[in-house]
Design a protein around this motif. Structure first.
Motif, PDB file in Angstrom:
ATOM      1  N   GLU A 111      55.591  10.412 -45.864  1.00 37.57           N
ATOM      2  CA  GLU A 111      54.462  10.640 -44.966  1.00 37.57           C
ATOM      3  C   GLU A 111      53.231  11.085 -45.751  1.00 37.57           C
ATOM      4  OE1 GLU A 111      52.706  10.770 -41.048  1.00 37.57           O
ATOM      5  OE2 GLU A 111      54.232   9.652 -42.141  1.00 37.57           O
ATOM      6  N   GLU A 112      53.448  11.877 -46.801  1.00 36.02           N
ATOM      7  CA  GLU A 112      52.322  12.250 -47.663  1.00 36.02           C
ATOM      8  C   GLU A 112      51.678  11.001 -48.261  1.00 36.02           C
ATOM      9  OE1 GLU A 112      54.071  16.514 -49.308  1.00 36.02           O
ATOM     10  OE2 GLU A 112      53.610  14.897 -50.700  1.00 36.02           O
ATOM     11  N   ARG A 113      52.514  10.072 -48.757  1.00 32.64           N
ATOM     12  CA  ARG A 113      51.980   8.846 -49.350  1.00 32.64           C
ATOM     13  C   ARG A 113      51.211   8.034 -48.318  1.00 32.64           C
ATOM     14  NH1 ARG A 113      57.245   8.832 -51.825  1.00 32.64           N
ATOM     15  NH2 ARG A 113      57.981   7.255 -50.352  1.00 32.64           N
ATOM     16  N   ARG A 114      51.721   7.998 -47.088  1.00 29.39           N
ATOM     17  CA  ARG A 114      51.026   7.244 -46.043  1.00 29.39           C
ATOM     18  C   ARG A 114      49.677   7.872 -45.743  1.00 29.39           C
ATOM     19  NH1 ARG A 114      49.373   7.529 -41.404  1.00 29.39           N
ATOM     20  NH2 ARG A 114      50.149   9.639 -41.169  1.00 29.39           N
ATOM     21  N   ILE A 115      49.624   9.202 -45.681  1.00 24.17           N
ATOM     22  CA  ILE A 115      48.362   9.878 -45.400  1.00 24.17           C
ATOM     23  C   ILE A 115      47.383   9.681 -46.548  1.00 24.17           C
ATOM     24  CG2 ILE A 115      47.314  12.161 -45.100  1.00 24.17           C
ATOM     25  CD1 ILE A 115      49.786  12.953 -43.488  1.00 24.17           C
ATOM     26  N   VAL A 486      49.873  -2.909 -40.345  1.00 23.36           N
ATOM     27  CA  VAL A 486      51.322  -2.814 -40.540  1.00 23.36           C
ATOM     28  C   VAL A 486      51.714  -3.297 -41.935  1.00 23.36           C
ATOM     29  CG1 VAL A 486      53.559  -3.674 -39.744  1.00 23.36           C
ATOM     30  CG2 VAL A 486      51.829  -3.004 -38.079  1.00 23.36           C
ATOM     31  N   LEU A 487      51.047  -4.332 -42.437  1.00 20.53           N
ATOM     32  CA  LEU A 487      51.348  -4.805 -43.792  1.00 20.53           C
ATOM     33  C   LEU A 487      51.011  -3.723 -44.814  1.00 20.53           C
ATOM     34  CD1 LEU A 487      50.146  -8.535 -43.717  1.00 20.53           C
ATOM     35  CD2 LEU A 487      52.450  -7.614 -43.395  1.00 20.53           C
ATOM     36  N   SER A 488      49.932  -2.999 -44.597  1.00 20.59           N
ATOM     37  CA  SER A 488      49.609  -1.888 -45.497  1.00 20.59           C
ATOM     38  C   SER A 488      50.694  -0.823 -45.436  1.00 20.59           C
ATOM     39  CB  SER A 488      48.250  -1.295 -45.128  1.00 20.59           C
ATOM     40  OG  SER A 488      47.921  -0.223 -45.991  1.00 20.59           O
ATOM     41  N   TRP A 489      51.228  -0.585 -44.248  1.00 21.43           N
ATOM     42  CA  TRP A 489      52.321   0.380 -44.114  1.00 21.43           C
ATOM     43  C   TRP A 489      53.548  -0.041 -44.913  1.00 21.43           C
ATOM     44  CZ3 TRP A 489      52.056   0.918 -38.060  1.00 21.43           C
ATOM     45  CH2 TRP A 489      50.951   1.705 -37.724  1.00 21.43           C
ATOM     46  N   GLN A 490      53.801  -1.344 -45.012  1.00 15.14           N
ATOM     47  CA  GLN A 490      54.957  -1.792 -45.787  1.00 15.14           C
ATOM     48  C   GLN A 490      54.829  -1.320 -47.233  1.00 15.14           C
ATOM     49  OE1 GLN A 490      57.370  -3.193 -43.758  1.00 15.14           O
ATOM     50  NE2 GLN A 490      55.688  -2.619 -42.394  1.00 15.14           N
ATOM     51  N   PHE A 491      53.617  -1.328 -47.734  1.00 14.08           N
ATOM     52  CA  PHE A 491      53.400  -0.907 -49.116  1.00 14.08           C
ATOM     53  C   PHE A 491      53.415   0.618 -49.239  1.00 14.08           C
ATOM     54  CE2 PHE A 491      52.139  -5.259 -49.272  1.00 14.08           C
ATOM     55  CZ  PHE A 491      52.366  -5.665 -50.578  1.00 14.08           C
ATOM     56  N   SER A 492      52.802   1.315 -48.298  1.00 15.33           N
ATOM     57  CA  SER A 492      52.772   2.781 -48.403  1.00 15.33           C
ATOM     58  C   SER A 492      54.160   3.373 -48.216  1.00 15.33           C
ATOM     59  CB  SER A 492      51.797   3.367 -47.387  1.00 15.33           C
ATOM     60  OG  SER A 492      52.169   3.033 -46.064  1.00 15.33           O
ATOM     61  N   SER A 493      54.968   2.802 -47.337  1.00 21.70           N
ATOM     62  CA  SER A 493      56.295   3.362 -47.076  1.00 21.70           C
ATOM     63  C   SER A 493      57.330   2.908 -48.101  1.00 21.70           C
ATOM     64  CB  SER A 493      56.770   2.973 -45.668  1.00 21.70           C
ATOM     65  OG  SER A 493      56.927   1.573 -45.554  1.00 21.70           O
ATOM     66  N   TYR A 494      57.189   1.681 -48.604  1.00 23.58           N
ATOM     67  CA  TYR A 494      58.225   1.124 -49.481  1.00 23.58           C
ATOM     68  C   TYR A 494      57.916   1.363 -50.951  1.00 23.58           C
ATOM     69  CZ  TYR A 494      61.898  -2.148 -50.916  1.00 23.58           C
ATOM     70  OH  TYR A 494      63.025  -2.708 -51.474  1.00 23.58           O
ATOM     71  N   GLY A 496      54.964   3.356 -52.004  1.00 19.72           N
ATOM     72  CA  GLY A 496      54.213   4.566 -52.243  1.00 19.72           C
ATOM     73  C   GLY A 496      52.708   4.471 -52.239  1.00 19.72           C
ATOM     74  N   ARG A 497      52.141   3.293 -52.029  1.00 20.12           N
ATOM     75  CA  ARG A 497      50.683   3.177 -51.979  1.00 20.12           C
ATOM     76  C   ARG A 497      50.314   2.027 -51.061  1.00 20.12           C
ATOM     77  NH1 ARG A 497      46.614   5.014 -55.405  1.00 20.12           N
ATOM     78  NH2 ARG A 497      44.624   3.921 -55.182  1.00 20.12           N
ATOM     79  N   GLY A 498      49.458   2.314 -50.066  1.00 21.46           N
ATOM     80  CA  GLY A 498      49.038   1.288 -49.132  1.00 21.46           C
ATOM     81  C   GLY A 498      47.942   0.403 -49.707  1.00 21.46           C
TER      82      GLY A 498
END
Length: 735
Positions: A111-115, A486-494, A496-498
């Motif tokens: 969640e930190e990485r997503r923020i 949502v595609l950016s979320w794939q990178f931030s969650s998987y 570590g950087r959106g």
């Protein structure tokens, strides 16, 4: 810079988001004091490996003890007190379930990485903006306020019922006293006066009965209105937030607050039910013409029971959706013969229900599918809900060893449902409960995972219907802005950087859709091949995610991989830069490939660009990408080999950007006795490319040239750089 250091530099609005997911389950003090150690551990892997999780928990406690020793020497009394409390809390909560803290810390880091990724975006995405709507937050506060007010009203009515009971007992005593007198005594003036007093008491009793029934009716009405409107909306919002979180979005909170509301409402309804039972007792001891109890009580009791049925039915939720431990970031994709986990919670937390509710799991219970694929759940599929397994003491049950069985040839667009049913028996009520997971996709081979995950993304992006199993019979188009988010979320969650706006623009262009078109079809996203390619957009993107995760993760997290930039755009970016300036981008023609392009200048002042053949995961498994950038050599016709890569775009010295990621420094190569298989000299690989004078087209690197570390060290010691590079060039020409 550590991730926690970056978090601390965020604006206040983002820091408030960080504050929301740190609590006693994982205190922020520990995150702050042990930042670097925490970030260096693999909490994601530990969340699915109990032995590893136990080791990490023990090491975490050791780290806390070391901090305690340090602050004790500094005589920091407040910090000493807090650390002792936190250590006791961690030991008590997680000793019996170490994987739970691994899940919590993994989620917090994610969640930190997503923020951090959201903070780097110029504009907040539409989905995330909707989840943080101020109207929603205001409604949450209103729900909590109203629930508290209802609880107070029910307790006040308790006092009214008690007063009514005392008043009736006094009336009974005085009335029976008169009845016991002789007939002659009943005609006295004193008794007649007492009879008038009793009549007044009866009038008061009648008034108080009507008043209590009216108050009970108001409490019931307030509960009914709250359940029908705001509480239902809150629950639906939570379920939507869960959907979004499952596909990489912000972590969904609020379930504990909902549990508090549901529990308080249930307690209030049971309290009202007891009040109505007490009125029934009073009725059996005294009734009269016009008595309101026999008229109103049955209707009120029926309404209370109805509300309790609905409250319990809505309180049975899937807290954590089905997920294979081997793929924690791909929930709702289940492979046959592989275990998966799922967790349920009853939001009405009453001690009387602990270990009294047994939940049964089934798959496709009420679904008639057109295919011949029939699924059966194996493993422990009946378990009791309890308050002991959850760190927060919620009434929940977690199925950890479910396995699905069926025949081959899965279809990644075929949705299935896992259902859960139970029965609650409490205070004379019997309530049947049933809930279902979000639709899942079954696969028989890991190679089907990317397309199955695409189906999960598209479903949960496009609809908040929890059970539309025929969704892919006619899948709707998606809004481009939401899809890109949502595609950016794939990178931030998987990884570590959106993605930033420039990278997302390139993806929009890749899909041949402009922001003004707004809509994108499912076929264009996942079914149709990209123009001139043998693969779809999603397969191309998934291969890049896999490449980053396995081979260039630190470089990606540091933000040094531009990645998504077209050949045309990269030339615009590089043309005015110092010769030797380069950037890293993902290949558009090769799956899971990364290349670099640098700018050069001929003697006549003409600007040229050179790109190497993309490196894929096979080649990167042999040599780390940072080492390739450090050691890369180019042979320009009659010139000696040299490394053309000087500055990472826009103007960062190469060694400053990638130095910390080099596996070793060139002057630190080992001697023959330092390692290697007996009888052989260890070798080092140096990537070399050749560029002819008569061509400015992109060229390919040669095969990696092996050179012994000891030979390389001796050459550096005894020969000039020119001689070494000439030797390398000659070896290239004769290979």
């Amino acid at each position: 810079m550590s991730q926690w250091s970056q978090v601390q530099q965020l604006e206040i609005k983002f820091l408030e988001q960080v504050d929301q997911f740190y609590d006693d389950n994982f205190p922020m003090e520990i995150r702050h004091l042990l930042a670097q150690w925490i970030e260096s551990q693999d909490w994601e892997a530990a969340s699915n490996n109990e032995a590893m999780a136990m080791i990490l928990l023990q090491n975490l406690l050791i780290q806390v003890d070391e901090q305690l020793d340090r602050v004790s020497q500094e005589k920091n009394l407040l910090l000493i007190h807090n650390l002792k409390r936190i250590r006791k809390l961690l030991q008590g909560k997680y000793h019996g379930n170490p994987m739970h803290i691994a899940v919590i810390i993994s989620n917090c880091l994610r969640e930190e990485r997503r923020i951090l990724a959201a903070a780097s975006m110029p504009v907040q995405g539409p989905l995330e903006k909707s989840l943080q709507n101020s109207v929603v937050s205001e409604r949450q506060r209103n729900v909590e306020h109203k629930v508290s007010a209802i609880k107070n009203s029910a307790q006040m009515t308790d006092q009214d019922v008690k007063y009514l009971e005392d008043l009736q007992e006094e009336f009974d005593f005085r009335y029976k006293t008169i009845q016991s007198l002789e007939q002659s005594d009943k005609n006295s003036a004193l008794i007649k006066q007492e009879m008038l007093a009793l009549q007044a008491m009866l009038n008061t009793l009648d008034y108080k009965r009507k008043e209590v029934l009216s108050k009970i009716g108001r409490v019931i009405h307030e509960i009914d209105m709250l359940m029908s409107n705001m509480l239902t909306e809150e629950l639906l919002d939570w379920k939507r937030r869960q959907q979004i979180a499952c596909i990489g979005g912000p972590l969904h909170g609020g379930l504990d607050q909902l549990q508090n509301c549901f529990t308080l409402l249930a307690e209030s309804l049971f309290q009202v039910r007891r009040q109505l039972e007490k009125l029934d007792e009073l009725l059996t001891r005294l009734t009269y013409d016009g008595d309101p109890i026999p008229v109103q009580r049955p209707q009120l009791l029926e309404k209370v029971n109805f509300l309790l049925y609905n409250l319990f039915r809505n309180s049975f939720v899937v807290e954590r959706q089905p997920c294979m431990p081997t793929h924690p970031q791909r929930p709702m994709v289940l492979k046959t013969l592989i275990q998966f986990t799922v967790k349920l919670r009853l939001l009405i937390k009453l001690p009387e229900l602990n270990y009294q509710i047994r939940v049964k799991a089934t798959i496709d219970k009420n679904v008639s599918t057109v295919s011949n694929r029939r699924f059966v759940l194996c493993g422990t599929h009946v378990k009791a809900m309890n308050m002991d397994e959850s760190a927060n003491g919620s009434l929940s049950v977690e199925f950890r060893h479910l396995v699905s069985l069926t025949g081959p040839h899965m279809v990644t667009e075929e949705l299935h449902s896992i259902s859960f049913e139970t029965q609650v028996c409490l205070y004379g009520l019997t309530i049947n409960l049933e809930t279902s997971s979000l639709p899942v996709v079954m696969i028989s081979n890991v190679s089907q995972l990317p397309n199955a995950w695409a189906s999960i993304i598209w479903y949960n992006l496009s609809t908040n219907d929890p059970q539309n199993l025929s969704f892919f019979n006619n899948p709707p188009a998606a809004t481009l802005s939401q899809l890109l988010e949502v595609l950016s979320w794939q990178f931030s969650s998987y990884v570590g950087r959106g993605l930033n706006s420039e990278q997302l623009n390139m993806l929009a262009e890749k899909l041949m859709v402009s922001y003004n078109d707004y809509q994108l079809s499912w076929a264009k996203f996942c079914k149709e091949h990209l123009p001139g390619k043998s693969f779809t957009f999603w397969v191309w993107l998934e291969a890049i995610l896999d490449l980053i995760k396995k081979h260039i993760l630190p470089l990606w997290i540091d933000g040094y991989v531009m990645g998504f930039v077209s050949k045309e755009k990269e030339r615009i970016l590089l043309k005015d830069k110092t010769p030797g300036t380069f950037l890293l981008r993902f290949s558009e023609s090769n799956l899971g490939g990364i290349t670099f392009t640098w700018v050069d200048q001929l003697e006549n002042g003409e600007v040229t660009f050179h790109s190497v053949e993309p490196y894929n995961k096979g080649r990167l498994a042999a040599l780390p990408f940072a080492d390739i950038l450090r050691d890369y050599k180019v042979i320009m016709a009659d010139n000696v080999p040299e490394n053309p890569l000087k500055y990472l775009y826009p103007d960062i010295p190469k060694d400053k950007a990638f130095g910390k990621h080099y596996s070793c420094q060139p002057n630190e190569v080992s001697k023959p006795s330092d390692g290697g298989v007996k009888g052989y000299v260890p070798s080092v690989f140096i990537p070399v490319s050749k560029i002819l004078n008569d061509s400015t087209d992109p060229h390919s690197p040669s095969d990696l040239l092996p050179m012994s570390p000891s030979v390389y060290a001796v050459l550096r010691e005894h020969l000039s750089p020119t001689v070494i590079e000439t030797a390398v060039r000659c070896k290239h020409f004769h290979s």
